[in-house]
Scaffold this motif. Structure first.
Motif, mmCIF file in Angstrom:
data_model
loop_
_atom_site.group_PDB
_atom_site.id
_atom_site.type_symbol
_atom_site.label_atom_id
_atom_site.label_comp_id
_atom_site.label_asym_id
_atom_site.label_seq_id
_atom_site.Cartn_x
_atom_site.Cartn_y
_atom_site.Cartn_z
ATOM 1 N N LEU A 3 -5.338 6.636 -0.260
ATOM 2 C CA LEU A 3 -4.175 5.860 0.166
ATOM 3 C C LEU A 3 -3.417 6.589 1.270
ATOM 4 O O LEU A 3 -3.113 6.029 2.334
ATOM 5 N N TYR A 15 -3.460 -3.861 -0.312
ATOM 6 C CA TYR A 15 -3.395 -3.485 -1.730
ATOM 7 C C TYR A 15 -4.321 -2.310 -1.963
ATOM 8 O O TYR A 15 -5.490 -2.318 -1.548
ATOM 9 N N PHE A 16 -3.790 -1.296 -2.649
ATOM 10 C CA PHE A 16 -4.600 -0.146 -3.060
ATOM 11 C C PHE A 16 -4.639 -0.097 -4.578
ATOM 12 O O PHE A 16 -3.591 -0.114 -5.244
ATOM 13 N N GLY A 17 -5.841 -0.057 -5.128
ATOM 14 C CA GLY A 17 -6.004 0.037 -6.570
ATOM 15 C C GLY A 17 -7.424 -0.274 -6.970
ATOM 16 O O GLY A 17 -8.194 -0.876 -6.209
ATOM 17 N N VAL A 43 0.967 -0.557 -3.802
ATOM 18 C CA VAL A 43 0.194 0.531 -4.410
ATOM 19 C C VAL A 43 0.153 0.339 -5.918
ATOM 20 O O VAL A 43 1.187 0.381 -6.596
ATOM 21 N N ASN A 72 -7.741 -1.650 -0.303
ATOM 22 C CA ASN A 72 -8.046 -0.213 -0.291
ATOM 23 C C ASN A 72 -8.210 0.352 1.122
ATOM 24 O O ASN A 72 -8.943 1.328 1.342
ATOM 25 N N GLU A 122 -5.725 -6.694 -8.640
ATOM 26 C CA GLU A 122 -6.049 -7.098 -7.268
ATOM 27 C C GLU A 122 -6.045 -8.620 -7.139
ATOM 28 O O GLU A 122 -5.496 -9.188 -6.187
ATOM 29 N N ALA A 160 -4.532 3.375 -8.013
ATOM 30 C CA ALA A 160 -4.932 3.716 -6.646
ATOM 31 C C ALA A 160 -5.338 5.175 -6.533
ATOM 32 O O ALA A 160 -4.763 6.057 -7.186
#
Length: 454
Positions: free
Chosen positions: A213, A360-362, A204, A383, A368, A208
């Motif tokens: 999320l 991956y979240f952002g 995270v 995401n 990334e 994000a």
């Protein structure tokens, strides 16, 4: 013997008809095997993906089967030589399927198996006996035993099955069993595709969207009660965001599943053994200092219920000596590990076995890119979680302890095909021109000297 496209298409047509005719029968069998699983979920996660994969293969297999032109070595191409790759069926493929998606993990790879012109033998899981019995009963109604045969039984039958001299084996299941499959296949030098599992992390980033999320991780973790090889296994979060993320996940889980015991949408743990294993992970984490937050919005009595349903357990303050951080979870337990930065999260992932999936979240594209470049996993969803497996045109598989080889779409067609090199020689005496024909002389020395030029 060659297997025509018409024969392949006919086999895929029958596989589609098999699922369309009996999809709902399989839904009932899965629910019986699990103790409860939503028919809608089985349709979404087993039947629909299988139908989509089969129809995609039917649509594109003629193009895949055309082969590929390659360039002959200079100057042979100028002299009329030709080079190409032709794709042939390997023969008989052994399909060893798991219990968590017991239809999809037979029929999704079957799309590539049949499109490539192969026949198959299937060993379904003994943990889903009703599904296995249904395969055994129904497949002969659609396929001759020489096209697709089903073998049922326990671990002893599975071992004997893996020792057969197949032309290829695809196994989906635990890493520990994958090692046994590979060892058995080695005796026959049978190539293997191993779709295993492991601990798929969620990284995270500070940019994000935490509401998205929470909702997407919760959906991925609670679907099939977390009994998914690609389920988000644990979260790596900035210590400053940890409390907020936990609160949002609890809210998302409560909104999706306001009740659990009588909720048709929520799946049971498959058997008593797996329920006991997950309970042991919880007890072990608690004993080693973890904080356990049980998401039980209706305050239901799980201990007193005659059910294997298990609510989401968010596990905070985790440490690496806990079983929940060492073993693939395969259930509704979600460890949340605090890290100082995304770079620290990357380092943590790289210090452990390479996972089947990474999430991956952002919104930070440079960050990334750093995650993608500095980690190795079977696949990545950005995401969201799990969704990369749903893309028919992306190869699916693991790396290292999470598996080897891949399938889906054209990549599956190639996995289950023998890529045969075909070279057609020019009419010129190439061996003489290249100095390869004795007695060796000036042409030989010239060819050798040419190769040694930098």
């Amino acid at each position: 013997m060659p297997v025509s496209l018409d024969v392949r298409r006919d086999r895929i047509d029958r596989a589609v008809a098999f699922l369309v005719d009996h999809g709902r029968d399989f839904c009932a069998a899965v629910s019986e095997d699990f103790g409860h699983r939503s028919h809608d979920m089985t349709l979404m996660t087993d039947i629909n993906p299988s139908l989509n994969a089969l129809k995609d293969a039917r649509k594109h297999m003629a193009a895949w089967a055309r082969g590929e032109k390659r360039k002959p070595m200079f100057p042979l191409g100028l002299l009329g030589a030709k080079a190409r790759v032709e794709y042939q069926p390997k023969g008989v493929v052994g399909v060893i399927a798991p219990w968590n998606f017991p239809i999809g993990m037979v029929m999704v790879p079957m799309a590539g198996v049949l499109a490539a012109g192969n026949r198959a033998m299937v060993k379904p899981s003994e943990f889903t006996p009703r599904v296995s019995a249904l395969f055994e009963e129904l497949i002969p109604q659609y396929f001759d035993a020489k096209e697709i045969a089903v073998v049922t039984g326990g671990a002893d039958i599975g071992q004997a099955f893996s020792e057969l001299p197949f032309d290829h084996i695809i196994f989906t299941g635990a890493t520990s069993i994958g090692r046994h499959i590979m060892r058995a296949a080695a005796a026959n030098l049978t190539p293997v595709t191993l779709e295993l599992g492991g601990k798929s992390p969620v990284i995270v980033g500070p940019s994000a969207d935490l509401d998205k999320l929470a909702e997407r991780v919760t959906l991925g973790k609670m679907m099939n009660a977390g009994q998914i090889c690609l389920a988000p296994d644990y979260l790596l979060v900035d210590e400053r965001q940890e409390a907020d993320i936990v609160g949002k996940i609890k809210a998302s889980a409560s909104a999706m599943y306001p009740t659990l015991l009588d909720n048709d949408d929520y799946t049971s743990i498959v058997n008593d053994g797996h329920h006991a294993r997950l309970s042991d992970y919880i007890d072990d984490a608690r004993a080693k200092g973890a904080e356990i937050e049980i998401v039980n919005p209706a305050n239901e009595d799980f201990a007193g219920a005659n059910s294997r349903k298990m609510p989401l357990h968010i596990i905070r303050n985790v440490s690496d000596d806990m079983k929940v951080m060492q073993e693939e979870i395969f259930g509704p337990l979600l460890p949340v590990k605090k890290v100082a930065s995304v770079d620290a999260a990357i380092d943590y992932v790289n210090a452990h076995d390479r996972p089947l999936g990474l999430y991956y979240f952002g919104a930070d594209k440079a960050e990334e890119r750093r995650v993608l470049d500095r980690t190795i996993s079977g696949g990545v969803t950005v995401n969201d979680v799990i969704f990369h497996v749903a893309m028919d045109d992306l190869p699916f598989g693991g790396v290292g302890p999470s598996g080897m080889g891949h399938y889906h779409g054209q990549d599956g067609f190639k996995t289950f095909s023998h890529a045969k090199s075909v070279y057609r020689q020019t009419g010129v005496d190439v061996a003489k021109l290249a100095g390869m024909k004795p007695p060796y002389g000036p042409a030989t020395k010239k060819a050798i000297a040419q190769s040694f030029k930098k």
